[in-house]
Design an enzyme around this catalytic site. Sequence first.
Site, mmCIF file in Angstrom:
data_model
loop_
_atom_site.group_PDB
_atom_site.id
_atom_site.type_symbol
_atom_site.label_atom_id
_atom_site.label_comp_id
_atom_site.label_asym_id
_atom_site.label_seq_id
_atom_site.Cartn_x
_atom_site.Cartn_y
_atom_site.Cartn_z
ATOM 1 N N TYR A 1 -65.210 33.159 -43.885
ATOM 2 C CA TYR A 1 -65.505 32.154 -44.033
ATOM 3 C C TYR A 1 -67.153 32.901 -44.392
ATOM 4 C CZ TYR A 1 -62.715 28.736 -43.408
ATOM 5 O OH TYR A 1 -62.077 27.530 -43.028
ATOM 6 N N HIS B 1 -73.264 22.532 -0.256
ATOM 7 C CA HIS B 1 -72.350 23.188 -1.844
ATOM 8 C C HIS B 1 -74.194 24.721 -1.991
ATOM 9 C CE1 HIS B 1 -70.531 24.527 -5.021
ATOM 10 N NE2 HIS B 1 -71.015 24.490 -6.045
ATOM 11 N N LYS C 1 -59.436 22.546 -9.961
ATOM 12 C CA LYS C 1 -60.489 22.002 -11.151
ATOM 13 C C LYS C 1 -60.119 22.007 -12.428
ATOM 14 C CE LYS C 1 -64.768 23.737 -9.993
ATOM 15 N NZ LYS C 1 -65.516 23.806 -9.294
ATOM 16 N N ARG D 1 -77.698 17.613 -6.792
ATOM 17 C CA ARG D 1 -76.544 17.217 -7.524
ATOM 18 C C ARG D 1 -75.997 15.585 -6.789
ATOM 19 N NH1 ARG D 1 -71.676 21.199 -10.075
ATOM 20 N NH2 ARG D 1 -70.946 20.825 -6.960
ATOM 21 N N ARG E 1 -64.277 27.412 0.467
ATOM 22 C CA ARG E 1 -63.736 26.822 -1.205
ATOM 23 C C ARG E 1 -64.067 27.905 -2.129
ATOM 24 N NH1 ARG E 1 -67.602 23.068 0.660
ATOM 25 N NH2 ARG E 1 -69.305 23.888 -1.938
ATOM 26 N N CYS F 1 -61.558 32.254 -37.548
ATOM 27 C CA CYS F 1 -61.486 30.690 -37.461
ATOM 28 C C CYS F 1 -60.560 29.382 -37.128
ATOM 29 C CB CYS F 1 -60.740 30.391 -39.410
ATOM 30 S SG CYS F 1 -61.036 31.651 -40.636
ATOM 31 N N MET F 2 -60.578 28.344 -37.311
ATOM 32 C CA MET F 2 -60.371 27.757 -35.752
ATOM 33 C C MET F 2 -58.954 27.582 -35.616
ATOM 34 S SD MET F 2 -59.355 23.088 -36.548
ATOM 35 C CE MET F 2 -61.181 22.440 -36.367
ATOM 36 N N ASP F 3 -58.124 28.534 -36.770
ATOM 37 C CA ASP F 3 -56.812 28.397 -35.762
ATOM 38 C C ASP F 3 -56.107 29.634 -36.408
ATOM 39 O OD1 ASP F 3 -56.379 24.879 -36.027
ATOM 40 O OD2 ASP F 3 -56.296 25.827 -38.427
HETATM 41 C C1 LIG Z 1 -66.329 24.613 -8.370
HETATM 42 C C2 LIG Z 1 -66.468 24.370 -7.007
HETATM 43 C C3 LIG Z 1 -66.332 25.732 -5.882
HETATM 44 C C4 LIG Z 1 -65.491 26.761 -6.053
HETATM 45 O O1 LIG Z 1 -66.731 27.322 -7.135
HETATM 46 P P1 LIG Z 1 -66.460 29.300 -7.126
HETATM 47 O O2 LIG Z 1 -67.439 29.812 -7.224
HETATM 48 O O3 LIG Z 1 -66.170 29.271 -8.310
HETATM 49 O O4 LIG Z 1 -65.957 29.721 -5.928
HETATM 50 C C5 LIG Z 1 -67.139 25.717 -4.862
HETATM 51 N N1 LIG Z 1 -66.868 24.386 -4.222
HETATM 52 C C6 LIG Z 1 -67.603 23.262 -5.112
HETATM 53 C C7 LIG Z 1 -68.232 21.978 -4.488
HETATM 54 C C8 LIG Z 1 -67.091 23.365 -6.757
HETATM 55 O O5 LIG Z 1 -67.555 21.933 -7.041
#
Ligand SMILES: *Cc1c(COP(=O)(O)O)cnc(C)c1O
Length: 399
Positions: free
Chosen positions: A282, A172, A42, A141, A231, A329-331
């Site tokens: 700045y 999660h 992601k 969540r 995951r 700075c920005m750039d």
């Molecule tokens: C992003 C995410 C993960 C991975 O999390 P890490 O801490 O980077 O391993 C696993 N499960 C869900 C639902 C997530 O949103």
Amino acid sequence: MLKIALVMRATVAEISLKNLTHNIGQIKAHLKPGVKLCIAVKADAYGHGAVPCARTVLASGADFLAVATVDEGMELRNAGIQAPILVLSLCTPSEVADVVRHTLTPLVFDEDYILLFAQAARRAGKKGFPVHLAVDTGMGRIGCFPEEASALARLITEAEQGSLSLGGMCTHFAASDSATAQDADYTKAQFERFTHAIEQVRLAGIAPGICHCANSAASLEKPEYHLDMARSGITAYGYYPDGKPRSYYAARGDSLDLRPVMTLSTQVVSVRRLKKGMSVSYGHTWTAPHDTYIGVLPVGYADGLLRRFAPFLRVAVGGKSYPVRGRICMDQCMIELGPLSATEAAALRWQRAVLFGDSASGALCDAQLLADETGTISYEVTSAITKRVPRVFDAAGIS
Ligand SMILES: *Cc1c(COP(=O)(O)O)cnc(C)c1O
């Protein structure tokens, strides 16, 4: 090199797919035999470039990918990636048809949302389109409550004449990366609520599919929480969960070795002599206490090099460490090269300057250090690198 550009600016995020492959090997070595691996790609793979990272992790043995948005999933499908893709965040009704069309796997957990997918799958002529049932065991969540799981599992299998199927169940953890006993208890209670929900679904005569709950931290430290799939995200990109140092794992007898995948580098585009008493950037917050040289770097906060990093960056030029002077700075930003001869100063112009990342790529600090010093987490540092910065990949043949 992936990006076909006529002009490549000096500032690039060098992405080591070699390190990514190495890290996947390290993660897999911590999984119990037969446990599948899902890698979170992601947010453009936490800023590293979703498509090349996805291809690399799949080639290294990952089974699933995870994205946050439908768009991100479509980007992978449009690149020809065929692995299962979980969509971890919620989408709106207008995106549901695309989830089905691109065979993305949504997380579902309430009646309305399940019916939206069931209808879309039926309209697309699908039978048994897999969705995963998310259970909220303490993250607050998304997810159904554990006691709702079996009824929702039944709805999934029965809605619209079986247009959906229960491909899996997940939850999660809110604090699995914490080392405190209190948080370990919290995680254990979450796990127990989850396995109870799975059991209820089984008792209702429905196969729960692939059950998964372990994120990076739990994947490494808690094999008892692996279930059918882990995951992982941050560990794939080379950072330790919760910023625990390598020594923490070593003390547990674990030789875990993760290598940062991203190295942010640029070039010194100008070397300027500054007389004692002259100020930089700045707010003229820094004034030269002696005659010195300043190097100008074409990288700034609009590239994701945040202003608050300035006191902690140790910019490497030719293997030596130089401090940032004045505000970023920005750039652009400025580093102090120190008192030099005119020849030494001239030699530094156009040299590669490394801001943060892998020490093997010449970096003297990493995203973890910048995160620790500025009250954030490594995830935020790499995913903040903006799209203006080209990602340059190391491995030939993967594009
Ligand atoms: C992003 C995410 C993960 C991975 O999390 P890490 O801490 O980077 O391993 C696993 N499960 C869900 C639902 C997530 O949103």
